[in-house]
Design an enzyme around this catalytic site. Sequence first.
Site, PDB file in Angstrom:
ATOM      1  N   ASP A 457      -6.706  19.060   1.242  1.00 49.38           N
ATOM      2  CA  ASP A 457      -5.282  17.917   0.750  1.00 49.38           C
ATOM      3  C   ASP A 457      -5.003  17.453   1.915  1.00 49.38           C
ATOM      4  O   ASP A 457      -4.228  17.982   2.898  1.00 49.38           O
ATOM      5  CB  ASP A 457      -4.676  18.121   0.121  1.00 49.38           C
ATOM      6  CG  ASP A 457      -3.217  17.188  -0.248  1.00 49.38           C
ATOM      7  OD1 ASP A 457      -3.856  16.723  -0.716  1.00 49.38           O
ATOM      8  OD2 ASP A 457      -2.472  17.478   0.795  1.00 49.38           O
ATOM      9  N   ASN A 465      -0.108   5.193   4.102  1.00 46.20           N
ATOM     10  CA  ASN A 465      -0.600   4.121   3.425  1.00 46.20           C
ATOM     11  C   ASN A 465       1.474   3.330   3.028  1.00 46.20           C
ATOM     12  O   ASN A 465       1.846   1.695   2.885  1.00 46.20           O
ATOM     13  CB  ASN A 465      -0.318   4.812   1.753  1.00 46.20           C
ATOM     14  CG  ASN A 465      -1.894   5.238   1.227  1.00 46.20           C
ATOM     15  OD1 ASN A 465      -2.961   4.327   1.747  1.00 46.20           O
ATOM     16  ND2 ASN A 465      -2.188   6.305   0.139  1.00 46.20           N
ATOM     17  N   HIS A 470      -1.951   0.156   1.466  1.00 43.54           N
ATOM     18  CA  HIS A 470      -2.973   1.177   0.716  1.00 43.54           C
ATOM     19  C   HIS A 470      -4.727   0.638   1.054  1.00 43.54           C
ATOM     20  O   HIS A 470      -5.275   1.082   1.752  1.00 43.54           O
ATOM     21  CB  HIS A 470      -3.295   1.048  -0.102  1.00 43.54           C
ATOM     22  CG  HIS A 470      -1.890   1.800  -1.388  1.00 43.54           C
ATOM     23  ND1 HIS A 470      -1.891   2.520  -2.013  1.00 43.54           N
ATOM     24  CD2 HIS A 470      -1.134   0.811  -2.097  1.00 43.54           C
ATOM     25  CE1 HIS A 470      -1.175   2.919  -2.290  1.00 43.54           C
ATOM     26  NE2 HIS A 470      -0.194   1.951  -2.460  1.00 43.54           N
ATOM     27  N   ASP A 474      -6.833   3.513   2.736  1.00 44.04           N
ATOM     28  CA  ASP A 474      -8.817   3.366   2.051  1.00 44.04           C
ATOM     29  C   ASP A 474      -9.744   3.650   3.551  1.00 44.04           C
ATOM     30  O   ASP A 474     -10.465   4.094   3.160  1.00 44.04           O
ATOM     31  CB  ASP A 474      -9.250   2.608   1.362  1.00 44.04           C
ATOM     32  CG  ASP A 474      -8.727   2.203   0.452  1.00 44.04           C
ATOM     33  OD1 ASP A 474      -7.805   3.474   0.143  1.00 44.04           O
ATOM     34  OD2 ASP A 474      -8.023   0.955  -0.597  1.00 44.04           O
ATOM     35  N   ASP A 500      -5.809  11.817  -2.022  1.00 43.27           N
ATOM     36  CA  ASP A 500      -6.648  12.083  -0.233  1.00 43.27           C
ATOM     37  C   ASP A 500      -7.236  13.290  -0.441  1.00 43.27           C
ATOM     38  O   ASP A 500      -7.142  14.532   0.583  1.00 43.27           O
ATOM     39  CB  ASP A 500      -5.235  11.988   0.442  1.00 43.27           C
ATOM     40  CG  ASP A 500      -4.539  12.509  -0.116  1.00 43.27           C
ATOM     41  OD1 ASP A 500      -4.469  13.400  -1.106  1.00 43.27           O
ATOM     42  OD2 ASP A 500      -3.151  13.005   1.012  1.00 43.27           O
TER      43      ASP A 500
END
Length: 585
Positions: A457, A465, A470, A474, A500
């Site tokens: 994680d 973000n 976003h 990405d 993530d």
Amino acid sequence: MNLFLRFSSSLARVLILPFVVLILVLSLLVGLLSYMAGTHAVMEVAQQMLERTTERVAVTVEQHVAGAAAVLEAAFPRGLTATSDFNDELDVLRARFWIATSLHPDLDNYVYYGNRRGDFVGLFRSAPTAGELRVKRAADNFRSAYSCDSIAGVLGMPKIDNTSFDPRQRPWYGAAEHSDRDTWSDIYINYWDKDLVATRVRRVLAEDGTFEGVVATDISLRALNDFVKGMHVSAHGMVFIMEANGQLLASSADDNVFVMQHGQMARLSADHSSAPVIRIAYAALQKRIAEEQNIGGTSNFMFKDNDGAQIYASYSWIRDDAGLAWLTVVAVPRSDLLQTLDANARWTVVIVVVAIALALLLGLSIVHWVVRDVRRLSRAATRLGKGQMNVSLKITRRDEIGQLARNFMAMQSELNTDKLTGVTSRAALLRYLDAAVHRRDRRQAEKFAQFTVMFLDLNRFKAINDTLGHEYGDLALIEVGQRLRTIMRDDDLVARFGGDEFVLVFWGIADADFADKLRGKIEQVLAPHLLCLQGLVDGKHMTVGASIGVAFYPQDGKDAETLIKLADQGMYLHKAAGRTPAETA
């Protein structure tokens, strides 16, 4: 067996059977139409051939007997009277008979005369310069024969025939005695050479107009019989000449006379012929003969033999002014007429069978070539449906099946790949793990006997973000996925589990020391600044770290769900322990 299995597939049947049936139907249809057209044409030609053959025989017979009238006219011209004692004119008769037998020496070579007193004189010519004068006087019971070599040559010494002979008792004499015109006697076997002869006769009058005697000429039917025997109309065809009562004059199958048990000669009738075709043809003709006795020309008819086979025949009457009434008949079995056509039909069947066999072989070869790759696609789809996400298809063809294979590989890649990062998708990961723990493929049992699952994680990803949006988040995920790939072996997996979160799978190893080393590599590969975000925040370089949880198969769990759950729990413990790298500005 292999051929049958190939053909048993529904695709093979769909691809091959219609063409086989089409070839069969077209071949049979073309063959049937050709055979029918050929049969019609052959039968028309055959009937014409039968008519021509019959007419040819009839013309030959007419030529054979036509000269008899001229011979009689030369021997005893109409209106010429005879004396009661021919001794007075024996030399004159001999001269006229020599001239008469010179007209048609091959056929009409015997002329003779008998009177009401029982006298007889005849001249037989065996060669142009060889003859025999046969004489019987009423007072004698026998004939004398004198050789001669010319019309007025010296007669040789007589040869005496001791057989009793009276011309008035012979069939030819009785036939002309009461007839005022030329006529034919009944056909009989002659005395000298035992041949069948036909005799044309004419009554001769005395000076006072009363009946005096009969002049006659013989026509041997041996030459006619030899001519018919020499004819070949077909393999089993027959030609014969007969009188209206069925007595044979000539036959391609028999002699026209035969020897009885006591050595006597007798005539052969058509219903006693050795050839079944002649016997059956005569039986079929009897009714026609009775109905058409006064009809000329050539007629065709058809009958069947004892086996039911069809026989085609033609017949023609032979008549003249002296009452001759003979029949020439030609009969040919249908099988002979259609022999070549039937042979072609049999060859057509063979060709059809060979064509179908070749069509099957060619079709099966094509189907095998087509179905082989279709089966590969089918097996690949089945394996994909069972969770084997790394199915390989080595199909390089450029046709529709090749396009289908490429679409399948593209679909498989899409199903296996996370659309954003390009690493393995979550669904594919779970299928891989499920396939591994169940080890459906025994050949890969060693590879899947143990493996390590690491749950990652990302740390500080939320800040990216929130700060940049976003879109840049990405980009960060894509770069993280690419970095994680660099530490993996070829067969190992990098999968995006969601958001993530990433999952790494290392096949064939389930060891804590190995896992610790991997933790260090992961931290090392994630430590550098993210290149995709460089320069976006003034004076700062952005990095991410990772909290990592580990689970080992089969020690920690024997199904995918348990392994993922344990690794996830380990990740949270790692995150809580605060072991992630410090965030730098």
